[in-house]
Design a protein around this motif. Structure first.
Motif, PDB file in Angstrom:
ATOM      1  N   THR A 235       0.880  -1.225  -0.008  1.00  0.00           N
ATOM      2  CA  THR A 235       0.035   0.008   0.078  1.00  0.00           C
ATOM      3  C   THR A 235       1.021   1.264  -0.012  1.00  0.00           C
ATOM      4  OG1 THR A 235      -0.211  -0.124   2.400  1.00  0.00           O
ATOM      5  CG2 THR A 235      -1.903  -1.024   1.227  1.00  0.00           C
ATOM      6  N   SER A 236       0.297   2.418  -0.225  1.00  0.00           N
ATOM      7  CA  SER A 236       0.877   3.428  -0.600  1.00  0.00           C
ATOM      8  C   SER A 236       0.958   4.650   0.554  1.00  0.00           C
ATOM      9  CB  SER A 236       0.502   4.138  -1.979  1.00  0.00           C
ATOM     10  OG  SER A 236       1.144   5.183  -2.169  1.00  0.00           O
ATOM     11  N   TRP A 237       2.109   5.429   0.808  1.00  0.00           N
ATOM     12  CA  TRP A 237       1.863   6.535   1.506  1.00  0.00           C
ATOM     13  C   TRP A 237       1.320   7.577   0.567  1.00  0.00           C
ATOM     14  CZ3 TRP A 237       6.118   3.474   2.994  1.00  0.00           C
ATOM     15  CH2 TRP A 237       6.106   2.886   4.209  1.00  0.00           C
ATOM     16  N   HIS A 238       0.838   8.613   0.957  1.00  0.00           N
ATOM     17  CA  HIS A 238       0.303   9.830   0.259  1.00  0.00           C
ATOM     18  C   HIS A 238       1.799  10.794  -0.119  1.00  0.00           C
ATOM     19  CE1 HIS A 238      -2.182  13.610  -0.307  1.00  0.00           C
ATOM     20  NE2 HIS A 238      -1.918  13.063  -1.414  1.00  0.00           N
ATOM     21  N   VAL A 239       2.419  11.314   1.155  1.00  0.00           N
ATOM     22  CA  VAL A 239       3.458  12.458   0.878  1.00  0.00           C
ATOM     23  C   VAL A 239       4.708  11.697   1.397  1.00  0.00           C
ATOM     24  CG1 VAL A 239       3.941  14.781   1.377  1.00  0.00           C
ATOM     25  CG2 VAL A 239       1.599  14.027   1.309  1.00  0.00           C
ATOM     26  N   LEU A 240       5.751  11.968   0.371  1.00  0.00           N
ATOM     27  CA  LEU A 240       7.133  11.673   0.956  1.00  0.00           C
ATOM     28  C   LEU A 240       7.887  13.026   0.953  1.00  0.00           C
ATOM     29  CD1 LEU A 240       6.553   8.668   0.931  1.00  0.00           C
ATOM     30  CD2 LEU A 240       8.900   8.377  -0.032  1.00  0.00           C
ATOM     31  N   GLU A 241       8.673  13.347   1.971  1.00  0.00           N
ATOM     32  CA  GLU A 241       9.441  14.433   2.025  1.00  0.00           C
ATOM     33  C   GLU A 241      10.955  14.252   1.987  1.00  0.00           C
ATOM     34  OE1 GLU A 241      10.453  18.493   4.723  1.00  0.00           O
ATOM     35  OE2 GLU A 241       9.213  16.835   5.533  1.00  0.00           O
ATOM     36  N   TYR A 242      11.604  14.406   1.152  1.00  0.00           N
ATOM     37  CA  TYR A 242      12.901  14.068   0.636  1.00  0.00           C
ATOM     38  C   TYR A 242      14.012  15.100   1.130  1.00  0.00           C
ATOM     39  CZ  TYR A 242      11.345  10.256  -2.135  1.00  0.00           C
ATOM     40  OH  TYR A 242      10.941   9.254  -2.714  1.00  0.00           O
ATOM     41  N   ASP A 243      15.263  14.996   1.582  1.00  0.00           N
ATOM     42  CA  ASP A 243      16.227  15.975   1.758  1.00  0.00           C
ATOM     43  C   ASP A 243      16.696  16.416   0.175  1.00  0.00           C
ATOM     44  OD1 ASP A 243      18.989  17.235   1.494  1.00  0.00           O
ATOM     45  OD2 ASP A 243      19.030  16.527   3.918  1.00  0.00           O
ATOM     46  N   SER A 244      16.440  17.779   0.033  1.00  0.00           N
ATOM     47  CA  SER A 244      16.544  18.337  -1.382  1.00  0.00           C
ATOM     48  C   SER A 244      18.298  17.929  -1.870  1.00  0.00           C
ATOM     49  CB  SER A 244      16.371  19.565  -1.436  1.00  0.00           C
ATOM     50  OG  SER A 244      15.001  19.834  -1.039  1.00  0.00           O
ATOM     51  N   ILE A 245      19.197  17.590  -0.796  1.00  0.00           N
ATOM     52  CA  ILE A 245      20.565  17.807  -1.035  1.00  0.00           C
ATOM     53  C   ILE A 245      20.936  16.307  -1.317  1.00  0.00           C
ATOM     54  CG2 ILE A 245      22.988  18.402  -0.629  1.00  0.00           C
ATOM     55  CD1 ILE A 245      20.901  20.841  -1.348  1.00  0.00           C
ATOM     56  N   ASN A 246      20.719  15.646  -0.385  1.00  0.00           N
ATOM     57  CA  ASN A 246      21.261  14.138  -0.473  1.00  0.00           C
ATOM     58  C   ASN A 246      20.123  13.195  -0.794  1.00  0.00           C
ATOM     59  OD1 ASN A 246      19.740  13.726   1.882  1.00  0.00           O
ATOM     60  ND2 ASN A 246      21.556  14.083   3.131  1.00  0.00           N
ATOM     61  N   GLY A 247      18.821  13.336  -0.855  1.00  0.00           N
ATOM     62  CA  GLY A 247      17.769  12.512  -1.342  1.00  0.00           C
ATOM     63  C   GLY A 247      17.433  11.521  -0.230  1.00  0.00           C
ATOM     64  N   ASN A 248      17.683  11.733   1.046  1.00  0.00           N
ATOM     65  CA  ASN A 248      17.475  10.990   2.113  1.00  0.00           C
ATOM     66  C   ASN A 248      15.873  11.258   2.177  1.00  0.00           C
ATOM     67  OD1 ASN A 248      19.919   9.622   2.271  1.00  0.00           O
ATOM     68  ND2 ASN A 248      20.442  11.232   4.077  1.00  0.00           N
ATOM     69  N   ILE A 249      15.335  10.151   2.676  1.00  0.00           N
ATOM     70  CA  ILE A 249      13.833  10.371   3.036  1.00  0.00           C
ATOM     71  C   ILE A 249      13.567  10.956   4.531  1.00  0.00           C
ATOM     72  CG2 ILE A 249      11.584   9.139   3.421  1.00  0.00           C
ATOM     73  CD1 ILE A 249      12.454   7.143   1.481  1.00  0.00           C
ATOM     74  N   LEU A 250      12.883  12.213   4.744  1.00  0.00           N
ATOM     75  CA  LEU A 250      12.884  12.685   5.919  1.00  0.00           C
ATOM     76  C   LEU A 250      11.569  12.341   6.609  1.00  0.00           C
ATOM     77  CD1 LEU A 250      14.046  16.355   4.988  1.00  0.00           C
ATOM     78  CD2 LEU A 250      15.198  14.581   5.889  1.00  0.00           C
ATOM     79  N   ASN A 251      10.363  12.458   5.902  1.00  0.00           N
ATOM     80  CA  ASN A 251       9.171  11.910   6.384  1.00  0.00           C
ATOM     81  C   ASN A 251       8.327  11.133   5.295  1.00  0.00           C
ATOM     82  OD1 ASN A 251       9.167  13.559   9.043  1.00  0.00           O
ATOM     83  ND2 ASN A 251       9.679  15.244   7.692  1.00  0.00           N
ATOM     84  N   ARG A 252       7.361  10.605   5.934  1.00  0.00           N
ATOM     85  CA  ARG A 252       6.142   9.617   5.116  1.00  0.00           C
ATOM     86  C   ARG A 252       4.823  10.199   5.822  1.00  0.00           C
ATOM     87  NH1 ARG A 252      10.066   5.442   4.810  1.00  0.00           N
ATOM     88  NH2 ARG A 252      10.823   4.718   2.634  1.00  0.00           N
ATOM     89  N   HIS A 253       4.179  10.757   5.072  1.00  0.00           N
ATOM     90  CA  HIS A 253       2.823  11.692   5.716  1.00  0.00           C
ATOM     91  C   HIS A 253       1.864  11.300   4.889  1.00  0.00           C
ATOM     92  CE1 HIS A 253       5.601  14.314   8.438  1.00  0.00           C
ATOM     93  NE2 HIS A 253       5.406  13.051   9.039  1.00  0.00           N
TER      94      HIS A 253
END
Length: 414
Positions: A235-253
């Motif tokens: 199943t899918s999350w709706h919103v992913l927030e990535y670090d704009s510089i290194n591409g790491n996932i910051l949040n799944r909301h």
């Protein structure tokens, strides 16, 4: 027993055996036909006619070209119109509905109406503030090019694709969806599952004279989203927030689902439609395999009438509202999927699921005929935000008539 009697007995036994074999073969043949034609019955032309009759009622009321129909509130019968603003993502669906009306009827009236409603927002081709330019331009200009043979729309679509591609961040591997100003909860690179649908614009542009990087961006976005946007249960999350510089996932909301970790039904629908489309455009089997997995998960979660609650995690509560828009999106996608898989059992399974969804949507339970000016009722846009709860939505109508158009095409081929 004399020779004459023996001959008669042998003749009778042979005749019984012949008839038995013939009947046995006939039975086997009938069973084979039954399996190969194992489809759900639907009165397709009636459901198409219902849509056209609804347009006959609604279109004369929708005369302000600076606005488009967005929703019909629960206690209303007529479309609530909103401005054709560059930040309103739903503006392309109404002209898209009209293009499909022309497609299923051949009536030039709907083509003329579609042209009129499409060409009022040509300037939207330069939108770079968000990802929704695909939703806004492809149902209007894309279908105008494909269905209406409006070849002069090509440059508008190519410019729109370039605008969308400008939001791609190679460090993250996805197109940035919303602006942080619009959604201050997130401070860096946001990607939402809905964005999968906008990739169709990039794929089209890459095939029709646009920069070949459009294709690469669409593929990379699909790969990154496939890797990061889905849980172990598919199943899918709706919103992913990535670090704009290194591409790491910051949040799944979530923004529109019940909770950050809940299974928002339309989000899963966007994923299903998106990955079926990506496979259709790339023919890369990894996308087909993934599309089947998330589709099967969606189907497993459905109630008996094939129309989900607005979030799968609240579905067991009969008081929770439905989302017909999710059902319409998936029904349309499944018809495509039924033509892309090789296994005959899968072809029948996906086709039948789509038809069953459409039959349910066209029933008294969800049809707006005699109740409101839309095609469908009982969609939910954003209950978690407190609006568009149990309403008619223009994009539900769009994907519904798209599905009917696809089904008509498939039946014509058969």
């Amino acid at each position: 027993m004399n020779k004459t009697m023996r001959f008669k007995m042998l003749l009778l036994i042979g005749l019984i055996s012949f008839v038995g074999c013939k009947n046995s073969n006939k039975t086997n043949k009938t069973e084979t036909i039954s399996v190969s034609e194992n489809t759900i019955d639907i009165d397709l032309q009636k459901q198409i006619n219902d849509c056209i009759n609804q347009l006959e009622i609604a279109v004369p009321k929708l005369t302000d070209l600076t606005k488009h129909p967005r929703l019909i509130d629960t206690d209303s019968t007529e479309w609530k119109q909103v401005n054709n603003h560059k930040l309103i993502w739903t503006s392309g669906f109404y002209p898209g509905v009209l293009w499909y009306a022309y497609n299923v009827t051949g009536n030039k009236r709907w083509k003329d109406e579609a042209i009129k409603r499409t060409e009022v927002f040509e300037d939207f081709k330069n939108i770079t503030e968000h990802h929704d330019i695909g939703f806004m331009m492809f149902p209007a200009y894309g279908l105008g090019y494909q269905i209406g043979d409006k070849k002069e729309y090509k440059d508008i679509l190519l410019t729109s694709a370039a605008s969308l591609a400008s939001r791609f961040n190679p460090k993250v591997g996805t197109i940035r969806s919303w602006s942080n100003k619009m959604h201050p909860r997130w401070q860096q690179h946001i990607t939402i599952i809905d964005n999968m649908l906008n990739l169709e614009l990039l794929f089209w542009a890459a095939k029709n004279g646009g920069d070949k990087k459009f294709y690469d961006i669409a593929v990379k976005h699909s790969e990154t989203t496939m890797k990061n946007h889905f849980r172990d249960d598919l199943t899918s999350w709706h919103v992913l927030e990535y670090d704009s510089i290194n591409g790491n996932i910051l949040n799944r909301h979530t923004k529109q689902g019940y909770a950050d970790d809940s299974r928002w039904s339309r989000g899963q629908a966007w994923g299903v439609y998106g990955y079926i489309m990506v496979y259709k455009e790339t023919k890369d089997k990894k996308f087909l395999d993934f599309a089947k997995k998330i589709t099967d998960k969606y189907l497993d979660l459905l109630p008996e009438d094939m129309v989900p609650a607005w979030d799968f995690d609240v579905q067991n509560d009969p008081k929770e509202e439905k989302d017909a828009s999710a059902a319409a999106i998936v029904a349309s996608a499944l018809l495509d999927l039924s033509t892309l898989v090789e296994d005959k059992a899968d072809q029948d399974r996906y086709y039948n699921a789509a038809v069953k969804m459409l039959k349910s949507l066209g029933s008294e339970n969800y049809s707006a005929v005699g109740k409101a000016d839309s095609f469908l009722l009982h969609s939910t846009g954003a209950k978690s935000l407190g609006h568009e709860i149990d309403v008619a939505l223009i994009y539900a109508d769009y994907y519904y008539i798209e599905a009917l158009s696809r089904l008509k095409k498939l039946k014509a081929k058969k």
